[in-house]
Design a protein around this motif. Structure first.
Motif, PDB file in Angstrom:
ATOM      1  N   ASP A 235       0.830  -1.204   0.000  1.00 21.59           N
ATOM      2  CA  ASP A 235       0.000   0.000   0.000  1.00 21.59           C
ATOM      3  C   ASP A 235       0.865   1.254   0.000  1.00 21.59           C
ATOM      4  OD1 ASP A 235      -2.721  -1.161   0.261  1.00 21.59           O
ATOM      5  OD2 ASP A 235      -1.929  -1.938   2.152  1.00 21.59           O
ATOM      6  N   CYS A 236       1.997   1.168   0.672  1.00 22.40           N
ATOM      7  CA  CYS A 236       2.911   2.302   0.767  1.00 22.40           C
ATOM      8  C   CYS A 236       4.314   1.751   1.018  1.00 22.40           C
ATOM      9  CB  CYS A 236       2.490   3.260   1.885  1.00 22.40           C
ATOM     10  SG  CYS A 236       2.297   2.478   3.504  1.00 22.40           S
ATOM     11  N   TYR A 237       5.282   2.631   1.169  1.00 21.44           N
ATOM     12  CA  TYR A 237       6.655   2.162   1.370  1.00 21.44           C
ATOM     13  C   TYR A 237       7.392   3.115   2.295  1.00 21.44           C
ATOM     14  CZ  TYR A 237       7.783   5.828  -1.978  1.00 21.44           C
ATOM     15  OH  TYR A 237       7.897   7.040  -2.603  1.00 21.44           O
ATOM     16  N   THR A 238       8.468   2.620   2.875  1.00 22.14           N
ATOM     17  CA  THR A 238       9.361   3.440   3.675  1.00 22.14           C
ATOM     18  C   THR A 238      10.789   3.027   3.334  1.00 22.14           C
ATOM     19  OG1 THR A 238       9.944   4.102   5.945  1.00 22.14           O
ATOM     20  CG2 THR A 238       9.276   1.830   5.625  1.00 22.14           C
ATOM     21  N   ILE A 239      11.722   3.980   3.430  1.00 22.56           N
ATOM     22  CA  ILE A 239      13.109   3.701   3.030  1.00 22.56           C
ATOM     23  C   ILE A 239      14.039   4.056   4.192  1.00 22.56           C
ATOM     24  CG2 ILE A 239      14.859   4.039   1.238  1.00 22.56           C
ATOM     25  CD1 ILE A 239      12.657   5.114  -0.582  1.00 22.56           C
ATOM     26  N   PRO A 240      14.103   3.225   5.209  1.00 27.19           N
ATOM     27  CA  PRO A 240      15.006   3.512   6.331  1.00 27.19           C
ATOM     28  C   PRO A 240      16.457   3.275   5.945  1.00 27.19           C
ATOM     29  CG  PRO A 240      13.965   1.380   6.640  1.00 27.19           C
ATOM     30  CD  PRO A 240      13.351   1.984   5.414  1.00 27.19           C
ATOM     31  N   GLU A 241      17.352   3.789   6.772  1.00 25.67           N
ATOM     32  CA  GLU A 241      18.783   3.646   6.518  1.00 25.67           C
ATOM     33  C   GLU A 241      19.301   2.310   7.047  1.00 25.67           C
ATOM     34  OE1 GLU A 241      19.759   8.400   7.207  1.00 25.67           O
ATOM     35  OE2 GLU A 241      19.940   6.960   8.851  1.00 25.67           O
ATOM     36  N   THR A 242      20.304   1.792   6.400  1.00 24.08           N
ATOM     37  CA  THR A 242      21.030   0.644   6.947  1.00 24.08           C
ATOM     38  C   THR A 242      21.838   1.136   8.150  1.00 24.08           C
ATOM     39  OG1 THR A 242      21.196  -0.525   4.838  1.00 24.08           O
ATOM     40  CG2 THR A 242      22.858  -1.036   6.499  1.00 24.08           C
ATOM     41  N   ILE A 243      21.771   0.403   9.242  1.00 30.72           N
ATOM     42  CA  ILE A 243      22.531   0.787  10.428  1.00 30.72           C
ATOM     43  C   ILE A 243      23.427  -0.360  10.868  1.00 30.72           C
ATOM     44  CG2 ILE A 243      20.806   2.448  11.235  1.00 30.72           C
ATOM     45  CD1 ILE A 243      19.870   0.328  13.252  1.00 30.72           C
ATOM     46  N   LEU A 244      24.479  -0.013  11.602  1.00 35.48           N
ATOM     47  CA  LEU A 244      25.360  -1.015  12.198  1.00 35.48           C
ATOM     48  C   LEU A 244      24.822  -1.377  13.575  1.00 35.48           C
ATOM     49  CD1 LEU A 244      28.857   0.522  11.297  1.00 35.48           C
ATOM     50  CD2 LEU A 244      27.362  -0.938   9.902  1.00 35.48           C
ATOM     51  N   GLN A 245      25.515  -2.267  14.265  1.00 31.08           N
ATOM     52  CA  GLN A 245      25.105  -2.603  15.615  1.00 31.08           C
ATOM     53  C   GLN A 245      25.218  -1.365  16.505  1.00 31.08           C
ATOM     54  OE1 GLN A 245      27.570  -4.547  13.980  1.00 31.08           O
ATOM     55  NE2 GLN A 245      25.940  -5.873  13.212  1.00 31.08           N
ATOM     56  N   PHE A 246      24.422  -1.341  17.561  1.00 29.24           N
ATOM     57  CA  PHE A 246      24.352  -0.172  18.423  1.00 29.24           C
ATOM     58  C   PHE A 246      25.733   0.196  18.969  1.00 29.24           C
ATOM     59  CE2 PHE A 246      22.427   1.872  22.401  1.00 29.24           C
ATOM     60  CZ  PHE A 246      22.088   3.018  21.715  1.00 29.24           C
ATOM     61  N   MET A 247      26.061   1.486  18.849  1.00 24.64           N
ATOM     62  CA  MET A 247      27.312   2.082  19.297  1.00 24.64           C
ATOM     63  C   MET A 247      28.521   1.635  18.469  1.00 24.64           C
ATOM     64  SD  MET A 247      26.968   2.460  23.416  1.00 24.64           S
ATOM     65  CE  MET A 247      25.576   3.338  24.128  1.00 24.64           C
ATOM     66  N   ASN A 248      28.253   1.045  17.316  1.00 25.71           N
ATOM     67  CA  ASN A 248      29.319   0.730  16.371  1.00 25.71           C
ATOM     68  C   ASN A 248      29.249   1.757  15.244  1.00 25.71           C
ATOM     69  OD1 ASN A 248      31.113  -0.257  14.503  1.00 25.71           O
ATOM     70  ND2 ASN A 248      30.038  -2.180  14.122  1.00 25.71           N
ATOM     71  N   ASN A 249      30.250   2.620  15.180  1.00 24.63           N
ATOM     72  CA  ASN A 249      30.286   3.637  14.135  1.00 24.63           C
ATOM     73  C   ASN A 249      31.556   3.518  13.298  1.00 24.63           C
ATOM     74  OD1 ASN A 249      27.826   5.404  14.547  1.00 24.63           O
ATOM     75  ND2 ASN A 249      28.660   5.372  16.624  1.00 24.63           N
ATOM     76  N   ASP A 250      31.956   2.277  13.053  1.00 23.08           N
ATOM     77  CA  ASP A 250      33.158   1.980  12.283  1.00 23.08           C
ATOM     78  C   ASP A 250      32.908   2.274  10.797  1.00 23.08           C
ATOM     79  OD1 ASP A 250      35.275   0.849  10.895  1.00 23.08           O
ATOM     80  OD2 ASP A 250      35.421  -0.890  12.222  1.00 23.08           O
ATOM     81  N   HIS A 251      33.400   3.402  10.326  1.00 25.80           N
ATOM     82  CA  HIS A 251      33.146   3.820   8.955  1.00 25.80           C
ATOM     83  C   HIS A 251      33.753   2.862   7.934  1.00 25.80           C
ATOM     84  CE1 HIS A 251      31.977   8.280   9.757  1.00 25.80           C
ATOM     85  NE2 HIS A 251      31.404   7.440  10.600  1.00 25.80           N
ATOM     86  N   GLU A 252      34.903   2.316   8.246  1.00 29.57           N
ATOM     87  CA  GLU A 252      35.547   1.386   7.313  1.00 29.57           C
ATOM     88  C   GLU A 252      34.700   0.117   7.159  1.00 29.57           C
ATOM     89  OE1 GLU A 252      39.810  -0.967   6.702  1.00 29.57           O
ATOM     90  OE2 GLU A 252      39.600   0.560   8.277  1.00 29.57           O
ATOM     91  N   TYR A 253      34.212  -0.383   8.278  1.00 28.57           N
ATOM     92  CA  TYR A 253      33.343  -1.568   8.250  1.00 28.57           C
ATOM     93  C   TYR A 253      32.051  -1.278   7.484  1.00 28.57           C
ATOM     94  CZ  TYR A 253      30.271  -5.246  10.134  1.00 28.57           C
ATOM     95  OH  TYR A 253      29.384  -6.288  10.282  1.00 28.57           O
ATOM     96  N   ALA A 254      31.526  -0.071   7.665  1.00 29.13           N
ATOM     97  CA  ALA A 254      30.253   0.299   7.048  1.00 29.13           C
ATOM     98  C   ALA A 254      30.333   0.354   5.526  1.00 29.13           C
ATOM     99  CB  ALA A 254      29.797   1.647   7.587  1.00 29.13           C
ATOM    100  N   GLN A 255      31.539   0.539   4.978  1.00 26.93           N
ATOM    101  CA  GLN A 255      31.689   0.677   3.533  1.00 26.93           C
ATOM    102  C   GLN A 255      31.231  -0.562   2.764  1.00 26.93           C
ATOM    103  OE1 GLN A 255      35.826   1.790   3.210  1.00 26.93           O
ATOM    104  NE2 GLN A 255      35.349   3.979   3.167  1.00 26.93           N
TER     105      GLN A 255
END
Length: 358
Positions: A235-255
Protein backbone atom coordinates in the motif's frame (compact mmCIF):
# COMPACT_ATOMS: atom_id res chain seq x y z
CA UNK A 1 4.04 46.55 28.04
CA UNK A 2 2.14 44.55 25.46
CA UNK A 3 5.12 42.20 25.15
CA UNK A 4 5.19 41.63 28.94
CA UNK A 5 1.44 41.06 28.95
CA UNK A 6 1.72 38.58 26.10
CA UNK A 7 4.54 36.72 27.85
CA UNK A 8 2.56 36.57 31.10
CA UNK A 9 -0.53 35.33 29.29
CA UNK A 10 1.53 32.65 27.54
CA UNK A 11 3.07 31.61 30.88
CA UNK A 12 -0.36 31.46 32.55
CA UNK A 13 -1.77 29.33 29.73
CA UNK A 14 1.17 26.92 29.87
CA UNK A 15 0.85 26.71 33.64
CA UNK A 16 -2.87 25.98 33.38
CA UNK A 17 -2.28 23.29 30.76
CA UNK A 18 0.43 21.78 32.91
CA UNK A 19 -1.85 21.73 35.95
CA UNK A 20 -4.62 20.09 33.95
CA UNK A 21 -2.24 17.47 32.58
CA UNK A 22 -0.79 16.67 35.99
CA UNK A 23 -4.33 16.38 37.36
CA UNK A 24 -5.31 14.07 34.49
CA UNK A 25 -5.53 10.83 36.52
CA UNK A 26 -8.00 12.47 38.89
CA UNK A 27 -9.98 14.36 36.25
CA UNK A 28 -10.29 11.14 34.24
CA UNK A 29 -12.41 9.73 37.05
CA UNK A 30 -14.80 12.69 36.87
CA UNK A 31 -15.03 13.40 33.13
CA UNK A 32 -16.23 11.08 30.34
CA UNK A 33 -12.82 10.80 28.69
CA UNK A 34 -10.96 7.51 28.49
CA UNK A 35 -7.85 6.77 30.53
CA UNK A 36 -6.09 6.23 27.22
CA UNK A 37 -6.73 9.79 26.03
CA UNK A 38 -5.87 11.34 29.37
CA UNK A 39 -2.63 9.40 29.48
CA UNK A 40 -1.75 10.42 25.91
CA UNK A 41 -2.32 14.11 26.69
CA UNK A 42 -0.27 13.93 29.85
CA UNK A 43 2.47 12.02 28.06
CA UNK A 44 2.68 14.71 25.38
CA UNK A 45 3.04 17.41 28.03
CA UNK A 46 5.67 15.52 30.03
CA UNK A 47 7.65 14.70 26.88
CA UNK A 48 7.68 18.34 25.78
CA UNK A 49 8.91 19.45 29.20
CA UNK A 50 11.33 16.53 29.67
CA UNK A 51 9.83 15.59 33.02
CA UNK A 52 12.23 13.12 34.74
CA UNK A 53 9.72 11.42 37.05
CA UNK A 54 6.75 10.80 34.80
CA UNK A 55 3.16 10.44 35.93
CA UNK A 56 2.06 9.30 32.47
CA UNK A 57 2.75 5.87 31.05
CA UNK A 58 4.24 4.91 27.68
CA UNK A 59 1.78 5.13 24.80
CA UNK A 60 3.56 2.55 22.61
CA UNK A 61 4.84 -0.89 23.61
CA UNK A 62 7.30 -2.93 21.59
CA UNK A 63 6.90 -6.56 22.62
CA UNK A 64 9.77 -8.68 21.34
CA UNK A 65 7.74 -11.87 21.20
CA UNK A 66 10.59 -13.87 19.70
CA UNK A 67 14.26 -13.53 18.76
CA UNK A 68 14.27 -16.45 16.34
CA UNK A 69 14.49 -15.90 12.58
CA UNK A 70 14.78 -17.87 9.35
CA UNK A 71 17.17 -15.42 7.65
CA UNK A 72 20.82 -14.53 8.21
CA UNK A 73 20.93 -10.79 7.58
CA UNK A 74 24.59 -9.78 8.03
CA UNK A 75 24.10 -6.64 10.15
CA UNK A 76 21.39 -8.07 12.41
CA UNK A 77 22.38 -9.63 15.73
CA UNK A 78 19.78 -12.36 15.18
CA UNK A 79 20.99 -13.16 11.68
CA UNK A 80 24.61 -13.02 12.84
CA UNK A 81 23.85 -15.39 15.74
CA UNK A 82 25.20 -12.68 18.06
CA UNK A 83 22.30 -12.67 20.52
CA UNK A 84 23.42 -12.42 24.14
CA UNK A 85 19.94 -13.20 25.46
CA UNK A 86 18.28 -16.61 25.46
CA UNK A 87 16.93 -17.67 22.07
CA UNK A 88 13.24 -18.34 22.60
CA UNK A 89 9.65 -17.27 22.12
CA UNK A 90 7.91 -15.12 24.72
CA UNK A 91 5.82 -17.30 27.05
CA UNK A 92 2.12 -16.69 26.51
CA UNK A 93 1.71 -16.25 30.28
CA UNK A 94 4.20 -13.37 30.23
CA UNK A 95 2.38 -11.81 27.30
CA UNK A 96 -0.93 -11.82 29.15
CA UNK A 97 0.69 -10.40 32.30
CA UNK A 98 2.07 -7.51 30.23
CA UNK A 99 -1.22 -6.98 28.38
CA UNK A 100 -3.14 -6.79 31.65
CA UNK A 101 -0.94 -3.91 32.81
CA UNK A 102 -1.04 -1.89 29.59
CA UNK A 103 -4.52 -2.55 28.20
CA UNK A 104 -6.15 0.62 29.55
CA UNK A 105 -3.57 3.16 28.36
CA UNK A 106 -1.58 1.74 25.41
CA UNK A 107 -2.29 3.29 22.01
CA UNK A 108 -0.06 0.97 19.96
CA UNK A 109 1.43 -2.48 20.50
CA UNK A 110 4.17 -3.65 18.14
CA UNK A 111 4.44 -7.43 18.23
CA UNK A 112 8.03 -7.55 16.99
CA UNK A 113 11.59 -6.56 17.73
CA UNK A 114 14.64 -8.78 17.08
CA UNK A 115 13.06 -11.81 15.42
CA UNK A 116 10.52 -13.08 12.91
CA UNK A 117 7.17 -12.51 14.62
CA UNK A 118 5.26 -14.96 12.44
CA UNK A 119 7.43 -17.72 13.92
CA UNK A 120 5.65 -17.37 17.25
CA UNK A 121 3.04 -20.15 17.49
CA UNK A 122 0.72 -17.88 19.50
CA UNK A 123 0.96 -14.73 17.37
CA UNK A 124 -2.67 -14.90 16.22
CA UNK A 125 -3.84 -15.36 19.79
CA UNK A 126 -1.74 -12.37 20.89
CA UNK A 127 -3.17 -10.28 18.07
CA UNK A 128 -6.75 -11.21 18.90
CA UNK A 129 -6.27 -10.59 22.63
CA UNK A 130 -4.72 -7.16 22.08
CA UNK A 131 -7.38 -6.03 19.62
CA UNK A 132 -10.11 -6.91 22.14
CA UNK A 133 -8.91 -3.88 24.11
CA UNK A 134 -9.09 -1.53 21.13
CA UNK A 135 -5.32 -1.17 20.81
CA UNK A 136 -3.66 -0.62 17.43
CA UNK A 137 -1.43 -3.59 16.55
CA UNK A 138 1.56 -3.62 14.21
CA UNK A 139 3.61 -6.59 13.03
CA UNK A 140 6.88 -6.57 11.08
CA UNK A 141 7.93 -9.61 9.06
CA UNK A 142 10.38 -10.68 6.39
CA UNK A 143 7.36 -12.56 4.90
CA UNK A 144 9.69 -15.16 3.41
CA UNK A 145 7.51 -17.93 4.81
CA UNK A 146 5.04 -20.39 3.31
CA UNK A 147 1.75 -19.27 4.81
CA UNK A 148 -1.72 -20.66 4.22
CA UNK A 149 -4.70 -18.59 3.12
CA UNK A 150 -6.28 -19.49 6.45
CA UNK A 151 -3.40 -17.93 8.39
CA UNK A 152 -3.25 -14.81 6.21
CA UNK A 153 -7.02 -14.51 6.44
CA UNK A 154 -6.91 -14.56 10.22
CA UNK A 155 -4.38 -11.71 10.26
CA UNK A 156 -7.09 -9.74 8.47
CA UNK A 157 -10.09 -11.07 10.42
CA UNK A 158 -8.44 -10.53 13.80
CA UNK A 159 -7.88 -6.88 13.00
CA UNK A 160 -4.16 -6.42 12.37
CA UNK A 161 -3.71 -2.72 11.61
CA UNK A 162 -0.24 -2.54 10.06
CA UNK A 163 1.96 -5.15 8.41
CA UNK A 164 5.52 -4.02 7.70
CA UNK A 165 7.27 -6.23 5.14
CA UNK A 166 11.07 -6.17 4.85
CA UNK A 167 11.95 -6.46 1.16
CA UNK A 168 15.22 -4.74 0.30
CA UNK A 169 15.21 -4.99 -3.47
CA UNK A 170 13.11 -4.85 -6.62
CA UNK A 171 14.72 -8.05 -7.90
CA UNK A 172 15.77 -11.32 -6.30
CA UNK A 173 19.43 -10.61 -7.02
CA UNK A 174 19.42 -7.28 -5.20
CA UNK A 175 17.21 -8.55 -2.37
CA UNK A 176 19.51 -11.49 -1.57
CA UNK A 177 22.52 -9.23 -1.06
CA UNK A 178 21.24 -8.54 2.44
CA UNK A 179 18.27 -10.86 3.11
CA UNK A 180 20.38 -14.00 3.04
CA UNK A 181 18.23 -17.12 2.97
CA UNK A 182 15.13 -15.27 1.82
CA UNK A 183 12.86 -15.93 -1.15
CA UNK A 184 11.99 -12.77 -3.10
CA UNK A 185 9.17 -14.34 -5.11
CA UNK A 186 7.59 -15.84 -1.98
CA UNK A 187 7.57 -12.46 -0.23
CA UNK A 188 5.88 -10.79 -3.18
CA UNK A 189 3.31 -13.59 -3.48
CA UNK A 190 2.44 -13.24 0.19
CA UNK A 191 1.92 -9.48 -0.12
CA UNK A 192 -0.26 -9.86 -3.19
CA UNK A 193 -2.29 -12.63 -1.56
CA UNK A 194 -3.02 -10.49 1.49
CA UNK A 195 -4.30 -7.77 -0.83
CA UNK A 196 -6.52 -10.28 -2.64
CA UNK A 197 -7.93 -11.56 0.64
CA UNK A 198 -8.57 -8.01 1.85
CA UNK A 199 -10.61 -7.33 -1.28
CA UNK A 200 -12.54 -10.59 -0.89
CA UNK A 201 -13.35 -9.77 2.73
CA UNK A 202 -14.09 -6.10 2.07
CA UNK A 203 -11.38 -4.97 4.52
CA UNK A 204 -8.84 -2.16 4.27
CA UNK A 205 -6.43 -3.49 6.90
CA UNK A 206 -3.76 -4.49 7.46
CA UNK A 207 -2.04 -1.65 5.69
CA UNK A 208 1.01 -3.20 4.02
CA UNK A 209 4.13 -1.07 4.24
CA UNK A 210 7.08 -2.14 2.10
CA UNK A 211 10.23 -1.53 4.17
CA UNK A 212 13.07 -1.03 1.73
CA UNK A 213 16.27 -0.91 3.77
CA UNK A 214 18.52 1.41 1.78
CA UNK A 215 22.02 0.09 1.08
CA UNK A 216 24.69 0.56 -1.56
CA UNK A 217 23.35 -2.37 -3.60
CA UNK A 218 19.74 -1.22 -4.00
CA UNK A 219 19.85 2.60 -4.07
CA UNK A 220 19.48 2.66 -7.85
CA UNK A 221 16.13 0.88 -7.52
CA UNK A 222 14.48 3.51 -5.32
CA UNK A 223 12.81 5.41 -8.24
CA UNK A 224 11.35 2.09 -9.43
CA UNK A 225 10.08 1.36 -5.92
CA UNK A 226 8.33 4.73 -5.75
CA UNK A 227 6.54 4.13 -9.05
CA UNK A 228 5.74 0.42 -8.81
CA UNK A 229 5.33 -0.55 -5.15
CA UNK A 230 1.59 -1.19 -5.54
CA UNK A 231 2.24 -3.69 -8.31
CA UNK A 232 4.06 -5.84 -5.76
CA UNK A 233 1.21 -5.77 -3.25
CA UNK A 234 2.26 -2.89 -1.00
CA UNK A 235 0.00 0.00 0.00
CA UNK A 236 2.91 2.30 0.77
CA UNK A 237 6.66 2.16 1.37
CA UNK A 238 9.36 3.44 3.67
CA UNK A 239 13.11 3.70 3.03
CA UNK A 240 15.01 3.51 6.33
CA UNK A 241 18.78 3.65 6.52
CA UNK A 242 21.03 0.64 6.95
CA UNK A 243 22.53 0.79 10.43
CA UNK A 244 25.36 -1.02 12.20
CA UNK A 245 25.10 -2.60 15.61
CA UNK A 246 24.35 -0.17 18.42
CA UNK A 247 27.31 2.08 19.30
CA UNK A 248 29.32 0.73 16.37
CA UNK A 249 30.29 3.64 14.13
CA UNK A 250 33.16 1.98 12.28
CA UNK A 251 33.15 3.82 8.96
CA UNK A 252 35.55 1.39 7.31
CA UNK A 253 33.34 -1.57 8.25
CA UNK A 254 30.25 0.30 7.05
CA UNK A 255 31.69 0.68 3.53
CA UNK A 256 30.65 -2.89 2.80
CA UNK A 257 27.00 -1.83 2.97
CA UNK A 258 26.64 1.94 2.97
CA UNK A 259 27.65 4.36 0.21
CA UNK A 260 30.67 6.57 1.00
CA UNK A 261 28.68 9.81 0.56
CA UNK A 262 26.07 8.60 3.04
CA UNK A 263 28.72 7.56 5.57
CA UNK A 264 30.24 11.05 5.47
CA UNK A 265 26.86 12.72 5.76
CA UNK A 266 25.52 10.60 8.63
CA UNK A 267 28.66 10.30 10.81
CA UNK A 268 26.81 8.16 13.38
CA UNK A 269 25.79 4.86 11.81
CA UNK A 270 24.29 2.92 14.71
CA UNK A 271 20.86 4.62 14.78
CA UNK A 272 18.66 5.84 11.94
CA UNK A 273 19.46 9.54 11.53
CA UNK A 274 15.75 10.45 11.69
CA UNK A 275 16.13 10.07 15.48
CA UNK A 276 19.20 12.29 15.72
CA UNK A 277 18.98 15.69 17.38
CA UNK A 278 15.56 14.94 18.85
CA UNK A 279 14.18 13.96 22.24
CA UNK A 280 14.43 10.21 22.74
CA UNK A 281 11.05 8.57 22.25
CA UNK A 282 12.18 5.55 24.25
CA UNK A 283 12.65 7.62 27.39
CA UNK A 284 9.18 9.18 27.20
CA UNK A 285 6.77 7.41 24.87
CA UNK A 286 7.90 3.86 24.12
CA UNK A 287 8.70 0.86 26.31
CA UNK A 288 10.42 -2.28 25.02
CA UNK A 289 9.65 -5.59 26.73
CA UNK A 290 11.65 -8.49 25.36
CA UNK A 291 10.77 -12.17 25.06
CA UNK A 292 12.45 -12.90 28.41
CA UNK A 293 10.85 -9.97 30.23
CA UNK A 294 13.94 -7.79 30.06
CA UNK A 295 13.37 -4.07 29.48
CA UNK A 296 16.21 -2.47 27.48
CA UNK A 297 16.48 1.31 27.16
CA UNK A 298 15.54 1.22 23.47
CA UNK A 299 15.06 -1.10 20.51
CA UNK A 300 18.67 -0.58 19.42
CA UNK A 301 20.21 -1.86 22.66
CA UNK A 302 20.63 -5.65 22.66
CA UNK A 303 23.23 -6.42 25.34
CA UNK A 304 21.57 -7.50 28.62
CA UNK A 305 24.22 -5.64 30.61
CA UNK A 306 22.57 -2.40 29.49
CA UNK A 307 18.98 -3.38 30.33
CA UNK A 308 17.18 -0.79 32.45
CA UNK A 309 14.62 -3.04 34.14
CA UNK A 310 13.01 -6.49 34.09
CA UNK A 311 9.26 -7.04 33.93
CA UNK A 312 7.76 -8.04 37.24
CA UNK A 313 4.01 -8.55 37.55
CA UNK A 314 4.16 -7.35 41.17
CA UNK A 315 5.37 -3.91 40.03
CA UNK A 316 3.44 -1.28 38.09
CA UNK A 317 4.46 0.04 34.69
CA UNK A 318 4.97 3.41 36.37
CA UNK A 319 7.47 1.86 38.81
CA UNK A 320 9.38 0.28 35.94
CA UNK A 321 9.33 3.37 33.72
CA UNK A 322 10.53 5.57 36.54
CA UNK A 323 13.44 3.40 37.57
CA UNK A 324 16.72 5.18 38.21
CA UNK A 325 18.16 4.47 34.76
CA UNK A 326 15.13 5.83 32.92
CA UNK A 327 15.09 8.96 35.08
CA UNK A 328 18.82 9.51 34.59
CA UNK A 329 18.36 9.30 30.82
CA UNK A 330 15.64 11.96 30.93
CA UNK A 331 17.78 14.18 33.14
CA UNK A 332 20.59 14.02 30.58
CA UNK A 333 18.31 15.48 27.92
CA UNK A 334 17.43 18.27 30.35
CA UNK A 335 21.10 19.21 30.44
CA UNK A 336 21.65 17.95 33.98
CA UNK A 337 24.81 16.24 35.15
CA UNK A 338 24.40 12.48 35.48
CA UNK A 339 27.50 10.62 36.69
CA UNK A 340 26.87 7.30 34.97
CA UNK A 341 24.26 6.72 32.29
CA UNK A 342 24.15 4.33 29.37
CA UNK A 343 22.45 7.08 27.33
CA UNK A 344 25.55 9.30 27.47
CA UNK A 345 27.19 7.37 24.62
CA UNK A 346 24.08 7.14 22.45
CA UNK A 347 24.19 9.06 19.16
CA UNK A 348 20.63 10.31 19.74
CA UNK A 349 21.74 12.10 22.91
CA UNK A 350 25.08 13.20 21.44
CA UNK A 351 23.44 14.89 18.43
CA UNK A 352 20.77 16.43 20.67
CA UNK A 353 23.49 17.80 22.92
CA UNK A 354 25.55 19.05 19.97
CA UNK A 355 22.60 21.09 18.74
CA UNK A 356 22.36 22.73 22.16
CA UNK A 357 18.77 21.69 22.75
CA UNK A 358 17.14 21.79 26.17
Amino acid sequence: MLRRLGHRLKTDIKGTIGLLCLSAPYLAKLLPISKRKWNAWLNTYETEHLIPNMKSLPTTYVLGITNKCNLQCPLCITGMYAQKKSIKHMDIELFYEVLEKIKDHALVVQLYNWGESLFHPKLLEMLQATKRHGIKVQVSTNFSLKLSDDYLGKLIDYGLDDLVVSLDGMTSETYLKYRIGGDFDLVVRNMKRVQELKREKGKNNPLITWQFLRNKFNMHEIPDLEERHKEFGADCYTIPETILQFMNNDHEYAQGWIADEEIRRRRYLDVDSSFHGKKCIFLHNVMIIEHDGSIPPCCYSTDPVYDFESFDKTRTISDLYNGQRFRDGRRLFRGEEVPDSFCKECSVFLTYQQQGRK
